[in-house]
Design an enzyme around this catalytic site. Sequence first.
Site, mmCIF file in Angstrom:
data_model
loop_
_atom_site.group_PDB
_atom_site.id
_atom_site.type_symbol
_atom_site.label_atom_id
_atom_site.label_comp_id
_atom_site.label_asym_id
_atom_site.label_seq_id
_atom_site.Cartn_x
_atom_site.Cartn_y
_atom_site.Cartn_z
ATOM 1 N N GLU A 41 -69.045 -15.193 -32.556
ATOM 2 C CA GLU A 41 -68.874 -14.884 -33.784
ATOM 3 C C GLU A 41 -67.751 -13.999 -34.416
ATOM 4 O O GLU A 41 -67.235 -14.026 -35.315
ATOM 5 C CB GLU A 41 -70.347 -14.497 -34.629
ATOM 6 N N TYR A 124 -72.129 -13.420 -43.887
ATOM 7 C CA TYR A 124 -71.828 -14.440 -43.010
ATOM 8 C C TYR A 124 -72.185 -14.325 -41.826
ATOM 9 O O TYR A 124 -73.097 -15.129 -41.258
ATOM 10 C CB TYR A 124 -70.415 -15.098 -43.277
ATOM 11 N N ASP A 142 -69.973 -20.155 -44.353
ATOM 12 C CA ASP A 142 -68.429 -20.175 -44.391
ATOM 13 C C ASP A 142 -67.975 -21.236 -45.261
ATOM 14 O O ASP A 142 -68.470 -22.105 -45.839
ATOM 15 C CB ASP A 142 -68.182 -20.448 -42.665
#
Length: 333
Positions: A41, A124, A142
């Site tokens: 991520e 996010y 996103d």
Amino acid sequence: MHLKFNLSKKILSWYDNNKRSLPWRVSKNSPKKLYYRLLSEFMLQQTQVKTVIPYFNKFTKRFKTLKELSKCSEKEILKLWEGLGYYRRAKNLLTSSKLLVKEYKSKLPDEIKEIKKLPGVGDYTANALLGLVHNKPAIAVDGNVKRVFARLFNKQEVKINFEKFIRLNKKNLFNTKRNSDFVEALMEFGALICKPKDPKCSICNLNKTCKYFNSSNKVTNNKNKMIKNKNYDVFCYINKKKQIALTKTNNLGFLSEFNLPQIKETNSKDKKINWKFLKSYKNSISNLKLNINLYYKFSNKIPSTYNWYLLKNNKEFIPSFTKKIFKQVSTLF
Ligand code: SF4
């Protein structure tokens, strides 16, 4: 904006048949799940999957666990990250891994506000980790996910309050026990089917209910990045040992905190006494288009805030922007 069909069921059925095999997608019970998800991520912020894969593999080969990563030095993590850009991510990843190991016994907290205490983790990434690691109902909003939702209603993304939309539709969206897969499936669907240009509507299993597909007046979301042009003069001290002097004293928004030659915004009034012009070239960083004028001076004396670095075979972390300067200056030898 109410969803009138079972979105999670449709997206998951597409995902089960079409998902890519990516190295961070490990089984739900894998002990590596948190480490792999955290690492990927961070790497995937602002960066495409195909660019990330070799870096992810390099990191997981060097550090087998989150604990091993947390013990790495800042110097080493930056060197391994070299070329991936947005170097603040590497520093935040290291600090986050240390925090998780020390404060949370190598586990991810299960509250969003706790996850957001990790440096470099915003809304996010926190939602992505909550869903992916804990299988909790969460959606990582996103660009891909925003586009899918906006197109389903044929609306402009800027006119949608995505937080409110998720709240209003939570019964529908989280109507699955596979929250972890759903987080990923939505992003994957946006990346592979509901693509920014030329969405694959004819093979999309949402096309019957999609307002974009069924509308004669399709709303487009043109999001051309605002490109900013900047002109910089770069001044390089070099010596006969094929070294260049670098300093951290440049106060630039980009690459701040990194070792660079002296850089100034071009000002025609500045006199460049004793500096020789080498060449002009262009360099792009994110949405900045930089026009560089490169100057040099052979000198053994450098200001006290500078240190010498070898132009070749340097074992230090050197960002790509600086590497390009090295390449130009090396032509003098
Ligand atoms: S039908 Fe087209 S626009 Fe609508 S969700 Fe599918 S791919 Fe996207």
